[in-house]
Write a protein that holds these residues in place. Structure first.
Motif, PDB file in Angstrom:
ATOM      1  N   THR A  17       0.816  -1.308  -0.007  1.00 41.83           N
ATOM      2  CA  THR A  17       0.003  -0.003  -0.199  1.00 41.83           C
ATOM      3  C   THR A  17       0.963   1.359  -0.088  1.00 41.83           C
ATOM      4  O   THR A  17       2.098   1.282   0.169  1.00 41.83           O
TER       5      THR A  17
ATOM      6  N   PRO B 278      -1.706   8.203  -0.138  1.00 39.11           N
ATOM      7  CA  PRO B 278      -2.610   9.013  -1.195  1.00 39.11           C
ATOM      8  C   PRO B 278      -1.660  10.224  -1.443  1.00 39.11           C
ATOM      9  O   PRO B 278      -1.578  10.705  -2.616  1.00 39.11           O
TER      10      PRO B 278
ATOM     11  N   ALA C 112       6.281   6.105  -5.287  1.00 38.91           N
ATOM     12  CA  ALA C 112       5.547   5.102  -5.429  1.00 38.91           C
ATOM     13  C   ALA C 112       6.332   4.187  -6.612  1.00 38.91           C
ATOM     14  O   ALA C 112       6.130   2.937  -6.211  1.00 38.91           O
TER      15      ALA C 112
ATOM     16  N   VAL D 256      -3.730   2.260  -3.080  1.00 42.55           N
ATOM     17  CA  VAL D 256      -3.687   3.490  -2.542  1.00 42.55           C
ATOM     18  C   VAL D 256      -4.553   3.810  -1.233  1.00 42.55           C
ATOM     19  O   VAL D 256      -5.954   3.291  -1.250  1.00 42.55           O
TER      20      VAL D 256
ATOM     21  N   VAL E 212       0.118  10.363  -5.768  1.00 43.23           N
ATOM     22  CA  VAL E 212      -0.380   9.171  -6.273  1.00 43.23           C
ATOM     23  C   VAL E 212      -2.024   9.557  -6.297  1.00 43.23           C
ATOM     24  O   VAL E 212      -2.598   8.720  -7.295  1.00 43.23           O
ATOM     25  N   TYR E 213      -2.485  10.064  -5.368  1.00 48.51           N
ATOM     26  CA  TYR E 213      -4.087  10.232  -5.378  1.00 48.51           C
ATOM     27  C   TYR E 213      -4.676  11.000  -6.536  1.00 48.51           C
ATOM     28  O   TYR E 213      -5.763  10.758  -7.223  1.00 48.51           O
TER      29      TYR E 213
ATOM     30  N   CYS F  13      -4.377   7.842  -9.563  1.00 49.71           N
ATOM     31  CA  CYS F  13      -4.820   6.461  -9.336  1.00 49.71           C
ATOM     32  C   CYS F  13      -6.083   6.264  -9.647  1.00 49.71           C
ATOM     33  O   CYS F  13      -6.906   7.108 -10.036  1.00 49.71           O
TER      34      CYS F  13
ATOM     35  N   LYS G 288      -9.709   5.252  -8.801  1.00 52.82           N
ATOM     36  CA  LYS G 288     -10.447   5.279  -7.474  1.00 52.82           C
ATOM     37  C   LYS G 288     -11.970   5.745  -7.831  1.00 52.82           C
ATOM     38  O   LYS G 288     -12.184   6.378  -8.614  1.00 52.82           O
TER      39      LYS G 288
END
Length: 128
Positions: A13, A16, A23, A37, A70-71, A74, A76
């Motif tokens: 994991t 975010p 990453a 994430v 990353v948020y 990604c 989501k």
């Protein structure tokens, strides 16, 4: 066969708020092709970051991987299933949704991950 019988309970994991560079480093260190994430808060959803997402981001952002969280890139919310689900339903879901990884949740908390390879390996053993 159930998801809990073949899922991976050790899941890599990442926060975010980590950068794409962080990453990539974590993927290399954990020897994985994707990272789950983390949720930002208890009511948020998990996301997933893959090599493909990272490459797409590097190309579109001209390689500035230290400024992108990353948020922001990604997928989501990520598709999720529960551990007691039959694997054949998960395989069908992967095919119809064109995904290679699905996370496993229990009470909205991460329990594991199941990949196409996790499904194919036991199927090939049965065929032998």
């Amino acid at each position: 066969m159930l998801v809990k019988d073949i899922m991976q309970s050790e899941v890599a994991t990442i926060s975010p708020f980590a950068t794409i560079r962080e990453a990539m480093r974590k993927m290399r260190d954990c020897n994985v092709k994707s990272l789950v994430v983390d949720k930002r808060d208890p009511h948020d959803a998990y996301g997933i970051l893959t090599y493909t997402t990272i490459l797409r981001t590097i190309v579109s952002e001209d390689g500035d991987i230290d400024l992108i969280n990353v948020y922001d890139v990604c997928a989501k919310p990520v598709i999720s299933v529960y551990a007691e689900m039959d694997v054949k339903h998960v395989a069908r879901l992967m095919i119809t949704q064109d995904v290679r990884r699905i996370i496993v949740l229990r009470d909205n908390e991460l329990e594991g991950i199941i990949t196409m390879n996790d499904i194919i390996t036991p199927v090939l053993k049965l065929a032998e």
